[in-house]
Every structure is written in C-alpha cells, then in structure tokens.
Design an enzyme around this catalytic site. Structure first.
Site, PDB file in Angstrom:
ATOM      1  N   GLY A 287      60.471 -42.492 -54.123  1.00 49.85           N
ATOM      2  CA  GLY A 287      60.626 -41.472 -53.012  1.00 49.85           C
ATOM      3  C   GLY A 287      62.082 -40.570 -53.990  1.00 49.85           C
ATOM      4  O   GLY A 287      61.495 -40.531 -54.982  1.00 49.85           O
ATOM      5  N   SER A 288      62.991 -40.055 -53.456  1.00 50.86           N
ATOM      6  CA  SER A 288      63.945 -39.407 -54.346  1.00 50.86           C
ATOM      7  C   SER A 288      64.392 -40.481 -55.578  1.00 50.86           C
ATOM      8  O   SER A 288      64.953 -39.438 -56.902  1.00 50.86           O
ATOM      9  CB  SER A 288      65.081 -39.360 -53.163  1.00 50.86           C
ATOM     10  OG  SER A 288      64.218 -38.828 -52.496  1.00 50.86           O
ATOM     11  N   THR A 289      64.252 -41.371 -55.365  1.00 49.89           N
ATOM     12  CA  THR A 289      65.350 -42.263 -56.221  1.00 49.89           C
ATOM     13  C   THR A 289      64.309 -41.648 -57.710  1.00 49.89           C
ATOM     14  O   THR A 289      64.533 -41.951 -58.989  1.00 49.89           O
ATOM     15  CB  THR A 289      65.016 -43.611 -56.535  1.00 49.89           C
ATOM     16  OG1 THR A 289      63.525 -43.776 -56.497  1.00 49.89           O
ATOM     17  CG2 THR A 289      65.981 -44.066 -55.227  1.00 49.89           C
TER      18      THR A 289
END
Lengths: 572, 107
Positions: A287-289
């Site tokens: 995801g956004s990491t």
C-alpha cells in the site's frame, strides 16, 4: 631295603601332583590357546561397549550475553520389563512423577521386551524426585535437552530443536552446523563395580561441544516490541502482526516480533502456522508505504522536486478504464504534500512520470523481488513482475503499493536505506560465533549491498517523511522530543473466495525511522486484518510511537528538545 | 646379611603391592571426582537456566508493576541532559533525570 613304604608314598604323592599340574596345564592351554579368540571376544563384549556420544549443543545469547537458548542434561527414564516383579505397582509409583497415566505406563511395562522408554527428557525437578525412589527394573540415563529460558521471547527468530537435538526452525536450523556438538563413537569399559568408565587416554576424547552464537537482538528491545505488538493485535482484534527494529547504519536486527507468539519449549501441540516467521515468509501488498520509495526514485531521477505542483483530480482519476480514488478530494498540491497526504493519484502520476523501466530498476535496487539474504531460514523474495508482464494500470498501481508483494523485512530494509544516507545494508541476526569456552571464532560484520539513492535525495525524502508525521497521515507515530520520519500504509487484501480486493480485509502498516536527523532505529509495524478501523495511521503508527519512545529511552538517546536551564537550578 | 636381604626383598614387594593398590584407589577417586564434576556442571547449567528465566524482561516487568506498583515513565518525564564539562567540551557524558522528580525535589 628296596620298596620301603615311605618311598612308595612319595611316588604316589609325586604322581598325584604331576596329574594335578597336568590338569591345570591342560586347562591353561585350553583357555589361553585353544579358546583364546572366542573368550577374548566374549570378555570384550562384557567389559567394553561402543556408544555414540554427542557434545552439548551450543548456547544462543543476545547482544549483551543474556542466555536465550541452552542445553542441559536431564534424565530420561527407561524400564526393563523382564526385571520387574510388579509392573502395576511400579506404574502407580512412577505415574505422578512422570506425569504419564498409570495404565499407559503399565502397558509399556508389561511388554515382552528387555528395554522400553517410559519418558524422555524430563524436567530437572522430576529427575531429582526420581533419584530418591530407587526401583528395580527402572533406570535413568542423562540426555541433552534444549531449554528456552525466556519462554516465548524471540521464539520466531530462535526457532527450536527437535527431540534428538537437531535444529528444526529459526536460528537453530540456519546455524545447525555451528550449534550441534561433535558426534563420535567412543569405546567405554565397565569397572569391577559395573560402572562405565572411559579407558585410560580416552577421557580427553569426549566429543567437543557445539559453538555458541551471539545475536544482534537486544532482549529488552525485543520485549518492548513484543509487548506493544501483542497489545495492538489484541486491541485491533487482528489476525497477526509483525514489528521489526533495525539499526539502519549496520542492518543489525535489534528486535523481530511476531504475534501471536509461541513457546519453543512446548511445540508438540502446535502447527507450522504458529511458528512461521511471517516477517520473512509472508508477502503483502505494501500500500502507501511504497510511496516513500517511489518518491525517492522520482527525486533521484529529477522527475520531481519537493515543490513540484501536481493536481489531485479532486480525488478521482481514470486509468485504463479503471478509477483510482483518493481518501479525500484533493486539488493542487506540492509533491511533498502528495506523500504527506498519501495521495494515490499523486503517486500514480509520479510513477507515470518515472516510467516503467526506471520504476522497475529502483524497485530492484531497493531489494524488492529478491531475498534480503538475512541469515534466517524460510525467506521468500516477494513478487515483482517484469515490466513486460505489466498491464496498462500497473505503473500506477505499483506506485501506490498494489500489484507488488513484499515482505516486512524487505520493506524495513528499503526504508532503512533512506535513513542510512541512501545505502542499502544486508539485514542480519547473528553477530558472532564463539567456541565452547567463549573464545570468538568469527564475527559477522555489517555488509553494504549497494547505494540506491544519493545522500542528498535521502535527506530530501527524510524531510518529506517528517512531514507525514507532523502534518500528514502518520501523526500518531510522533514521539515527543524526537524528529520522526515515516509513512503509513493501508492495503486492501485479496479476498481468497472472490479473487478481488476485499472491502473488509486490510493490512495496516507504518514504516519509518527515528531520530530523523541521526537515525538510530528503523522500524516497521504491520497489522494483518485488523477489525474496525484499519488505517495504518490508526493501528500501526501508535505501536511505532510506543516502541520507539521506550527504546530511545532505553538506549539513552537524547531528545531534540533543548532542556530548560531552570530545571537544573531547581535541583538540590 | 641374609636376613637383611630378605627384609629388603619383602619391603620391595610391599612397596610394589602398595603402589598397585594405591593406583587402583586413586583411579576410583579420580572417577568419583569426575562424576562429581559432571553433577556440579549439571547443577551450574540448571542454575544458569533458572537465572535466565528469572531475569527475563517479561517477569521483571510483571514483578515491577504488580508487586512494587511501578509504572513506565510517561512522555516528558525523562529527559536526557548533555552535560558539558571543562574537560569534555564535546559532551561525552549524558545524564538522565526524571523531570517531575527534579521539580519536586525527590531524588
């Protein structure tokens, strides 16, 4: 004068003696010459025996020498059914000490065999009780048993050894060749009292003990990570969780916690699912990491600058006939704000500006799609497809952490590279091998894998990631008095029943480092399938804060906040 | 002269026999001490395991909180002060103080 009675008696006596000597001589010749070989072999069988002995398995210690795993000689109990008068009575006496049911013991003791194991590798306390209850037909032998005195602490890293002392999981398995003691067949003799002794000169030939290992883990940091993770997983009613703490400058693993935990002293009733080291074996969509690393690539390639303006399409953008959403309607924003607000559309545009080949090259440079080569068994390389296999949406998807499978150890190593001025280090858990006397044999030094981005890019990304914590989605990771850099991630899981992204199954994560200006810790927190609120900033960021706060305090790292002089004057 | 030779001979036999008997006795003593060493090593290992278990952070934290009513310092209660002395201007030494303890004068 001839034939006097006394002379006749002398001849008779002489004859008797000669006959006697002849008998003795014949017997001697028979024993010493005729039956020599057969009798020598029989005597050897009675007085000598060859047994296979194994030196004690080596000890595992934490970085401060605290014992985490060690061997101890404990009693095993055997029975000789043929020598027992009353198997039922013996079974009744032994049952409470061995903690085995009476009928089970009696069944074993009634077997028509000359030897039967009743219980192996008992606790020392059971051994002490058995020493005081001598019984005919029951015997004790000492065997090496592996103990993990800290119980579940660090269990997923240590692994465990089997009943016969061979390493089956974790460090025990990976370093089996170092840890196991020497195996050797030794000829033993029985003395006049029937005791087994080493023949002269063989006492020194006792098999050598295995080597000891010193790990990079600090048991206190490990305890803090496990405690906070357990609490977070319980609170979120999550399926599992992972926390890894690295020293970003060396790649040394300071803590690796997995929830749920298990006790390596009692694994018989557990399944592999429980002891699997999910930090290395389980891949997830980050995801956004992933945006933190895409940002680093974009800055390094000069396709973006922190103040480059990007339009957020009011939270909705169509790519390849599919719609990408943001969690809020975003308009114009700087590139730094794209990361801080975790805009999917901004990340997709960044990825598209980079292009597939460059993005793929940086994914590989950060270590995705390949094993980190950490010295633990079972690691997988994750899943990174080659650009020729990408679809029309892949570039955008990968830039926001979809269509890519990573392990927690890969992700924390990649972000640790940003904390380390752009240099990727190889993570490792064993720092030293020592012999049985504690003398160092081998030291494992930190290993540089490669430079991924320039120090300047690493500094710029760090500054952007600080904004994530001060002004963005990672506010709950903030540690008072310290500058924290990090990135939140909330990824939808693929529903195994439908094969599509689930609307209820998520992975919430936070990855970052602290203090941002002189990083001492790089850390990842992954919470798998939290119930209720599943945002990485809600379920994982607070764990980062609590672990980071306690560990920095434990390590004595100074706060960035100046100390007021007035305090010192108040001190008496 | 004859008597002396017999006496010396007997003495030699006695010394030889005594030496042999003593060797056997010492052999058993060595074995007994070896056994004792093994038992003591076993006890040492047992104590090591017990010590390691008792000094586990899990147990210490439990005893500290449940038995002695201790708790973790709250954010801001611990500050690291870099002490700069004439001898060490580079501030090699760090001193830990608990903020509330200092303000309340409790040390």
């Amino acid at each position: 004068m001839t034939g006097s009675p006394s002379r006749a008696r002398r001849y008779v006596l002489l004859l008797v003696l000669l006959c006697g000597f002849a008998v003795v001589l014949f017997r001697l010749v028979s024993l010493q010459v005729l039956q020599a070989a057969e009798l020598t072999a029989k005597a050897d069988r009675q007085h000598q025996k060859t047994v296979s002995l194994e030196g004690a398995r080596g000890t595992v210690m934490d970085r401060h020498g605290k014992v985490l795993a060690m061997n101890m000689e404990v009693p095993s109990v055997f029975g000789i059914p043929t020598a027992l008068e009353s198997p039922a009575k013996t079974a009744r006496s032994l049952s409470p000490v061995l903690r085995v049911r009476t009928d089970e013991l009696e069944k074993k003791l009634r077997q028509d065999r000359s030897f039967v194991w009743l219980a192996r590798k008992l606790d020392p306390e059971q051994g002490h009780r058995l020493e005081h209850m001598p019984m005919d037909g029951i015997g004790l032998v000492m065997e090496g048993r592996r103990f993990y005195p800290k119980g579940p602490l660090l269990a997923h890293v240590l692994g465990f050894a089997g009943m016969d002392g061979e390493g089956l999981e974790g460090i025990e398995r990976r370093y089996e060749s170092q840890l196991h003691g020497e195996k050797r067949g030794v000829g033993l003799q029985r003395d006049a009292m029937g005791r087994t002794v080493f023949p002269k000169g063989q006492a020194e030939q006792v098999p050598a003990a295995g080597h000891s290992l010193v790990v990079t883990i600090d048991e206190v940091i490990q305890y803090i990570a496990e405690k906070e993770l357990e609490e977070a997983v319980a609170k979120a009613r999550a399926k599992s969780g992972t926390v890894i703490v690295l020293d970003p400058q060396t790649g040394a693993v300071l803590a690796l916690a997995i929830s749920p935990r298990f006790d390596p002293n009692a694994v018989a009733s557990l399944t592999a699912d429980r002891w699997r080291n999910r930090a290395l074996t389980d891949t997830y969509e980050p995801g956004s990491t992933m945006k933190a690393l895409v940002a680093a690539a974009a800055l390094e390639e000069n396709v973006m600058k922190p103040n480059t303006m990007l339009f957020g399409e009011n939270g909705r953008m169509t790519i390849a006939n599919t719609v990408i959403h943001d969690h809020e309607k975003l308009g114009w924003m700087t590139f730094a704000q794209v990361i801080q607000k975790s805009s999917n559309i901004g990340a997709a545009k960044t990825g598209m500006a980079l292009g597939d080949q460059r993005l793929y090259r940086y994914l590989q440079a950060f270590g995705f799609g390949q094993k980190t080569e950490i010295d633990l068994p079972g690691e997988v390389g994750g899943l990174v497809k080659h650009p020729r296999e990408w679809g029309r949406r892949s570039l955008a998807s990968i830039s926001m952490g979809q269509e890519i499978g990573v392990t927690p150890i890969q992700m924390v190593s990649a972000v640790a590279a940003l904390a380390n001025g752009g240099v990727l280090m190889k993570p490792y858990v064993v720092s030293e091998v020592r012999d049985a006397q504690g003398k160092p044999l081998r030291q494992m030094l930190p290993q540089v894998k490669r430079r991924v981005v320039s120090p300047e890019t690493a500094r710029t990304v760090t500054s952007i990631l600080e904004g994530v914590v001060t002004d963005g989605t990672g506010a709950k990771a903030a540690i008072p008095g310290f500058r924290v850099a990090g990135k939140t991630g909330t990824a939808q899981k693929i529903d195994p029943r439908t094969g599509a992204y689930s609307s209820t199954l998520f992975v919430g994560s936070f990855v970052g480092f602290v203090p941002a200006d002189n990083p001492r810790l790089a850390m990842i927190v992954v919470i798998d399938e939290p119930q209720g609120e599943a945002w990485g900033g809600t379920v994982a960021a607070p764990v980062f804060r609590r672990v980071g706060e306690q560990v920095l305090n434990y390590l004595g790292v100074s706060s960035a906040e100046p100390v007021k002089l007035a305090m010192a004057s108040n001190r008496r | 002269m004859k008597m002396l030779a017999v006496t010396i001979g007997l003495c030699l036999v006695f010394v030889f026999v005594w030496e042999r008997v003593d060797m056997v006795r010492l052999g058993y003593q060595v074995e007994r001490l070896k056994h004792e060493k093994v038992v003591l090593e076993r006890e040492r290992d047992e104590l090591k395991v017990k010590f390691s278990a008792l000094s586990s952070p899990d147990r210490i934290a439990k005893v500290a909180t449940e038995k002695f009513g201790m708790s973790l310092p709250q954010p801001g209660q611990v500050v690291m002060v870099q002490s700069k002395t004439k001898d060490s201007p580079a501030s090699a030494v760090e001193l830990r103080i608990a903020r509330n303890d200092v303000l309340n004068g409790r040390r």
